[in-house]
Design a protein around this motif. Structure first.
Motif, PDB file in Angstrom:
ATOM      1  N   ASN A  38     -26.609  30.063 -66.988  1.00 56.65           N
ATOM      2  CA  ASN A  38     -26.269  31.450 -66.690  1.00 56.65           C
ATOM      3  C   ASN A  38     -26.772  31.913 -65.325  1.00 56.65           C
ATOM      4  OD1 ASN A  38     -29.093  31.818 -67.673  1.00 56.65           O
ATOM      5  ND2 ASN A  38     -28.542  33.957 -67.457  1.00 56.65           N
ATOM      6  N   THR A  39     -27.911  31.412 -64.889  1.00 55.91           N
ATOM      7  CA  THR A  39     -28.422  31.899 -63.605  1.00 55.91           C
ATOM      8  C   THR A  39     -27.517  31.461 -62.452  1.00 55.91           C
ATOM      9  OG1 THR A  39     -29.884  29.993 -63.725  1.00 55.91           O
ATOM     10  CG2 THR A  39     -30.882  32.138 -64.114  1.00 55.91           C
ATOM     11  N   GLY A  42     -23.688  32.969 -63.402  1.00 51.60           N
ATOM     12  CA  GLY A  42     -23.759  34.436 -63.395  1.00 51.60           C
ATOM     13  C   GLY A  42     -23.728  34.947 -61.964  1.00 51.60           C
ATOM     14  N   LEU A  43     -24.488  34.274 -61.130  1.00 50.42           N
ATOM     15  CA  LEU A  43     -24.564  34.694 -59.728  1.00 50.42           C
ATOM     16  C   LEU A  43     -23.215  34.488 -59.037  1.00 50.42           C
ATOM     17  CD1 LEU A  43     -26.860  35.736 -58.056  1.00 50.42           C
ATOM     18  CD2 LEU A  43     -27.261  33.429 -57.219  1.00 50.42           C
ATOM     19  N   TYR A  45     -20.357  34.445 -60.495  1.00 51.36           N
ATOM     20  CA  TYR A  45     -19.438  35.423 -61.106  1.00 51.36           C
ATOM     21  C   TYR A  45     -19.554  36.766 -60.377  1.00 51.36           C
ATOM     22  CZ  TYR A  45     -17.122  37.124 -65.485  1.00 51.36           C
ATOM     23  OH  TYR A  45     -16.265  37.616 -66.440  1.00 51.36           O
ATOM     24  N   ALA A 102     -20.384  39.948 -65.528  1.00 45.18           N
ATOM     25  CA  ALA A 102     -21.230  39.007 -64.789  1.00 45.18           C
ATOM     26  C   ALA A 102     -22.694  39.398 -64.907  1.00 45.18           C
ATOM     27  CB  ALA A 102     -20.814  38.987 -63.323  1.00 45.18           C
ATOM     28  N   MET A 106     -25.668  37.170 -66.334  1.00 47.34           N
ATOM     29  CA  MET A 106     -26.819  36.853 -65.507  1.00 47.34           C
ATOM     30  C   MET A 106     -28.114  37.422 -66.072  1.00 47.34           C
ATOM     31  SD  MET A 106     -26.728  37.224 -61.463  1.00 47.34           S
ATOM     32  CE  MET A 106     -27.614  38.704 -61.145  1.00 47.34           C
ATOM     33  N   GLN A 110     -32.194  36.590 -69.421  1.00 48.67           N
ATOM     34  CA  GLN A 110     -33.541  36.839 -68.901  1.00 48.67           C
ATOM     35  C   GLN A 110     -34.190  38.008 -69.646  1.00 48.67           C
ATOM     36  OE1 GLN A 110     -31.794  34.304 -67.350  1.00 48.67           O
ATOM     37  NE2 GLN A 110     -33.608  34.252 -66.051  1.00 48.67           N
ATOM     38  N   ASP A 116     -30.526  30.502 -72.429  1.00 49.53           N
ATOM     39  CA  ASP A 116     -29.166  30.704 -71.926  1.00 49.53           C
ATOM     40  C   ASP A 116     -28.395  31.462 -73.009  1.00 49.53           C
ATOM     41  OD1 ASP A 116     -26.811  30.611 -70.500  1.00 49.53           O
ATOM     42  OD2 ASP A 116     -26.974  28.489 -69.998  1.00 49.53           O
ATOM     43  N   VAL A 426     -33.473  36.813 -58.424  1.00 46.82           N
ATOM     44  CA  VAL A 426     -32.659  35.626 -58.134  1.00 46.82           C
ATOM     45  C   VAL A 426     -32.745  35.148 -56.697  1.00 46.82           C
ATOM     46  CG1 VAL A 426     -30.945  35.946 -59.941  1.00 46.82           C
ATOM     47  CG2 VAL A 426     -30.671  37.145 -57.787  1.00 46.82           C
TER      48      VAL A 426
END
Ligand code: HEM
Lengths: 843, 128
Positions: A38-39, A42-43, A45, A102, A106, A110, A116, A426
């Protein structure tokens, strides 16, 4: 009571951290496109969504340039029409919804300290599908192929007669397809928020952003199917002439408006609620105090989500609907202002009650800007909710001003606050606070200078969607001011991009918790999320447990390692968040990417009528989906593992506890909303044109023996599926009865479908004869879609059993097949009752 | 912390929380659907019902919905028991009761607001 037995002994055995790093490592070089974490995605996205914002923003500036003075010839009429359509469509479908989705992908893991989301490859698929589909859609503006019917594509304007060429089809197939990607994301988010929260984080302790994303995703589940059905109908009418929307043959273009706005109004709240959720996360940090009215905000989010489904008719006030009906929706439109204002007051109260003075940082400036702009937009919203006022300003620039105030105020400003606030999570560097002030003021002043005058141009009578206007009408000065403001806004965004290029360095986190926030995403983070998964006992754990960051980093909490040797996270119960099992998740891989590319190709090639090539791409896409799902059901081989604190969890579960069961149930809700939209459309067209209905206006229905035979086959099929479930042999054994039963179930389904089609065909009913025929065959089409999916899943299930990967214990694939099969039976029985019963009842 | 399941079934929990808005939605559907259909039939000449029937229908549905919402607001624990909903901790229980009540109150406002219009407007009149 806090139970600290959860804490693991430290120091942890050597090599644990390295193992975690290895398991969660991001693929290097160009293989990064296979990443599913996802990190990373996600970024990616959010980056692509922002790119669409910039591109649609450039179109907006070009339009404003054209409108700066009267009688201007900078952009011609046809191109202007394409521009506002692509601008509106891109902003709504390719920027706003994906951007918040997104952020969900992301930030949620967290915030929930999950490693995830539960279906990483599904996220990757959704994102790639969106990227490819979106870019192709946008590029149509360069080849004069862009749709020009406005972002809501009303027929009859968008029917073949009035919009020839493939332009409108790009909208219908392109956007319809991107909606499917949004739904995939929604499945991920619903299951993620409900099942991957850390132990102890009951619903009442969940961060507000997670609440807002849960509601966001639930709204997508119910709203998007309506527009998917509508786009399907319009595309079928354009391609094959089934007259759903043509009045001459009993159709009604108002049906499109109902379906579109049943989606379209919730859509604006789908955009706004997550943004409000983000604001609810940032305000407490800036005020260094817990959110005042947490409970009220949760209530407000739920109420807004719900009420937003009861407002759609307010977009149709001027269509000739009886006054009393309008009044119901006018009342609901005003009622929805209540929960929104609850949120605004809760934020103001939190700011006022701060332990420290509210810190004026760039994120706080954007939040204050949001409060100001969104409140004005809300007030003009209440104005247009009044029917007589709306009659005056409908389709004028007043409405353009109103919806930009709510959309830009309600979504873009919180998004920029988010960029500044969460960048340190991030990126190695934070964004510049000094430049940030400039960005804010340019955007804030620019926005108001651009859009406030539009209220006045609207009241002076300037209609929306005009490429130019005569100079003598007195609209020039206001329009020039708007254009100047738009360029100021553009300058602010440009400065932001400049800062981003200068400072944003992904691939590591910056200063730890720079804003002194209280929620879990500010725990020390790496590719694997947090080193260990904390036990949560309050809403702001970092504020309430001063040693939390250290304890988590040292691995004193749950799952400080990778005991299955692969990617995994804890699944907890949906309400109280008690640990239930360990989900084993797939790592990087090509199939989601390739499946997405070929799915996009299928839809886009269909648009330009390359049917055979499209079909080949479709087959390849399905093949890649099958390759990807083949490796998902890992089975119970890993047994139970110890996650610390004396808790041992299984690594494999089936049935109603398992996440895949949940995903299937969510999908069934989506299918059910689509079907309800169909039932609504059927009944709606009947109230409009009873004269084309059978038996008076169309051939008489087939004799009752036809639907009876279909029903019999459906029930027989369901029985075969139940039998197959009972016959599943223990691990390592192959029973020929299972494939046989599944095969018979599929045959029953196909038989039932064939009988339904043949029955209507024999009466001489044609789908293109009138709206009744079109609706009957559309019902068959929807049944056929499910049957097609079931045939593929059924054959897949048989193959897994033959390969020794499906048995009495390892049965997730079979359970999914059974769920979908039973759903299909119920839906089809309902359909048979409607199609064969209703005309007999009223005829 | 112990491993295991929730105290009550999830569907019951969701329905408990949303019962107010669900009644609100049902009310909107039930007043809007029949009213607009009956007006369309009147215009077609297919079924002609007297206007006061539509008014009465909307009125009765509104009063019934308001009464149900009031009942739910007044007896949250009974409703929870009926739906077999329970939370593991007292704080969560209090959270769900007050959230449910607030949503019910908002829905009450919504139902009253929408239903009240029938006192002022002719059921099938067009605005133009
Ligand atoms: C960033 C600054 C923006 C500017 C300068 C801008 C400008 C414009 C202009 C000039 C139009 C055409 C008006 C007409 O001819 O009727 C328009 C329409 C529209 N805009 Fe924006 N816009 C901006 C941002 C946004 C954002 C962020 C969204 C949504 C999230 C949005 C959504 C729309 C929609 C839905 C339409 C209607 C399109 C249609 O009529 O079909 N805009 N905008």
């Amino acid at each position: 009571m806090v139970d600290f037995t959860a804490i693991n002994p430290t120091p942890r055995p050597p090599g644990e951290l390295e193992e975690l790093k290895r398991v969660w490592a991001t693929p290097k070089g160009w293989r990064i496109v296979t990443a599913v974490n996802n990190t990373v995605i996600g970024l990616f996205y959010i980056g692509v969504a922002f790119l669409f914002f910039l591109m649609a923003g450039v179109l907006a500036l070009l339009m404003r340039t054209q409108l700066a003075v009267g009688d201007n010839n900078f952009i011609g009429q046809e191109l202007y029409n394409q521009m506002f359509t692509v601008h509106g469509t891109t902003m709504m479908f390719l920027f706003a919804v994906p951007a918040v989705e997104a952020l969900g992908v992301m930030l949620l893991p967290q915030m929930l300290a999950a490693r995830d989301l539960p279906f990483p490859r599904l996220s990757a698929f959704a994102i790639w599908a969106y990227v490819v589909g979106g870019l192709v859609f946008f590029s149509t503006i360069f080849y004069d192929l862009a749709p020009a019917g406005g972002w809501f594509m009303y027929p009859p304007l968008t029917l073949k007669e009035y919009s020839p060429g493939d332009n409108a089809d790009f909208w219908l197939l392109g956007i319809g397809f991107i909606e499917i990607s949004a739904i995939a994301g929604a499945v991920e988010i619903v299951v993620g928020t409900l099942r991957t929260r850390p132990p102890g984080m009951s619903l009442a302790k969940m961060p507000i952003f997670a609440w807002s994303m849960l509601i966001f995703a639930s709204m997508i589940m119910f709203a998007f199917p309506a527009v998917i059905l509508a786009t399907m109908m319009l595309e079928i009418e354009r391609s094959f002439g089934w007259p759903f929307f043509t009045a001459e043959f009993g159709g009604d273009s108002l049906l499109w408006q109902h379906l579109f706005w049943f989606f379209g109004h919730p859509e604006v709240y789908i955009i706004f609620l997550p943004a409000a959720g983000l604001v609810s996360m940032m305000v407490p940090t800036m005020a260094q105090t817990p959110l005042i009215g947490y409970r009220l905000i949760v209530v407000a989010l739920i109420a807004t989500g719900f009420f937003s489904f009861g407002l759609w008719v307010h977009h149709m006030f001027t269509t000739g609907i009886p006054a009393l009906s309008l009044a119901f929706f006018s009342a609901a439109s005003m009622a929805v202002a209540l929960p929104s204002s609850i949120q605004v007051f809760a934020w103001i109260a939190t700011i006022a009650a701060g332990r420290e003075r509210f810190r004026i940082t760039t994120p706080s400036l954007f939040i204050l800007g949001f409060l100001f702009i969104f409140t004005i937009g809300g007030l003009t919203g209440v104005m247009v909710a009044m029917v007589p006022f709306d009659f005056q300003v409908h389709d004028t620039y007043f409405v353009v001003a109103h919806f930009h105030y709510v959309l830009v105020g309600g979504m873009v400003f919180p998004l920029f606050a988010t960029f500044y606030y969460w960048t340190p999570m991030v990126s190695k560097n934070m964004l510049s606070e000094r430049l940030g002030r400039w960005v804010f003021w340019l955007m804030f002043l620019g926005f108001n200078i651009a859009f406030f005058p539009m209220h006045l141009t609207g009241l002076l009578g300037m209609p929306r969607r005009v490429w130019t206007y005569p100079s003598e009408l007195g609209w020039d000065t206001l329009n020039m001011i708007s254009t100047v403001g738009a360029y100021m806004l553009g300058a602010g965004v440009f400065l932001f991009v400049f800062d981003l290029l200068l400072r944003f360095r992904p691939g590591g986190s910056g200063p730890e918790n720079p804003w002194r926030a209280g929620t879990l995403e500010w725990l020390p983070n790496d590719v694997y999320s947090t080193r260990s998964i904390p036990l949560v006992t309050s809403r702001e754990p970092i504020w309430d447990q001063p040693d939390l960051a250290e304890d988590v980093r040292e691995g004193r909490y749950f799952l400080p390692n990778a005991p299955t040797g692969g990617r995994e996270t804890i699944v907890t119960s949906p309400i109280d968040a008690r640990p239930q099992y360990i989900i084993q998740m797939p790592g990087p891989g090509w199939p989601p990417l390739l499946a997405a590319i070929f799915t996009a190709a299928f839809f886009l090639l269909l648009t330009i009528k390359l049917v055979i090539v499209a079909a080949v791409c479709g087959v390849i896409a399905v093949a890649f989906c099958l390759i990807w799902t083949w490796s998902l059901d890992v089975g119970p081989a890993k047994g139970s593992i110890d996650i610390g604190g004396g808790i041992s969890l299984p690594t494999y579960v089936t049935g109603p506890t398992s996440h895949s069961w949940w995903a299937m149930v969510v999908l069934m809700f989506v299918a059910a909303s689509l079907y309800l939209a169909y039932v609504f459309s059927y009944l709606f067209l009947w109230t409009v044109s009873p004269e084309v209905w059978s038996p008076a206006g169309s051939p008489a229905l087939p004799a009752l023996s036809w639907p009876a035979a279909s029903t019999f086959l459906l029930l027989a099929g369901a029985t075969f599926v139940v039998a197959a479930g009972r016959l599943l042999p223990p691990a390592g054994k192959f029973g020929v009865a299972v494939p046989l039963a599944i095969f018979l179930a599929l045959a029953c389904l196909a038989g039932s479908l064939a009988i339904e089609i043949a029955g209507h065909w024999r009466t001489g009913l044609s789908p293109s004869a009138n709206a009744y025929g079109a609706m009957v065959y559309l019902g068959v089409f929807l049944f056929g879609q499910l049957a097609f999916a079931l045939v593929i899943i059924g054959l897949f299930t048989i193959a897994r059993h033959a390969a020794g990967k499906l048995d009495r214990e390892r049965r997730v694939t079979f359970d999914n097949l059974a769920l979908l099969y039973h759903y299909t039976v119920v839906q089809s029985l309902l359909g048979l009752a409607l199609i064969h019963g209703f005309p007999r009842l009223v005829g | 912390m112990k491993a295991g399941n929730d105290a009550g079934p999830l569907a019951g929990g969701i329905f408990y929380l949303l019962i107010g808005p669900v009644i609100w939605a049902a009310h909107l559907l039930l007043v809007y659907g029949p009213q607009s259909a009956l007006c369309a039939f009147r215009a077609d000449g297919m079924i002609v019902v007297a206007p006061f029937v539509i008014t009465a229908l909307v009125g009765v549905l509104t009063v019934t919905s308001m009464a149900t919402l009031a009942l739910v607001f007044w007896r949250p624990r009974q409703v929870a028991r009926l739906l077999r909903f329970d939370a593991a901790e007292e704080t969560d229980r209090r959270f769900s009761i007050s959230a449910m009540r607030l949503l019910t109150a908002l829905s009450f406002a919504g139902v009253t607001w929408a239903g009240a219009v029938v006192l002022f407007l002719d059921p099938c009149a067009q605005l133009r």
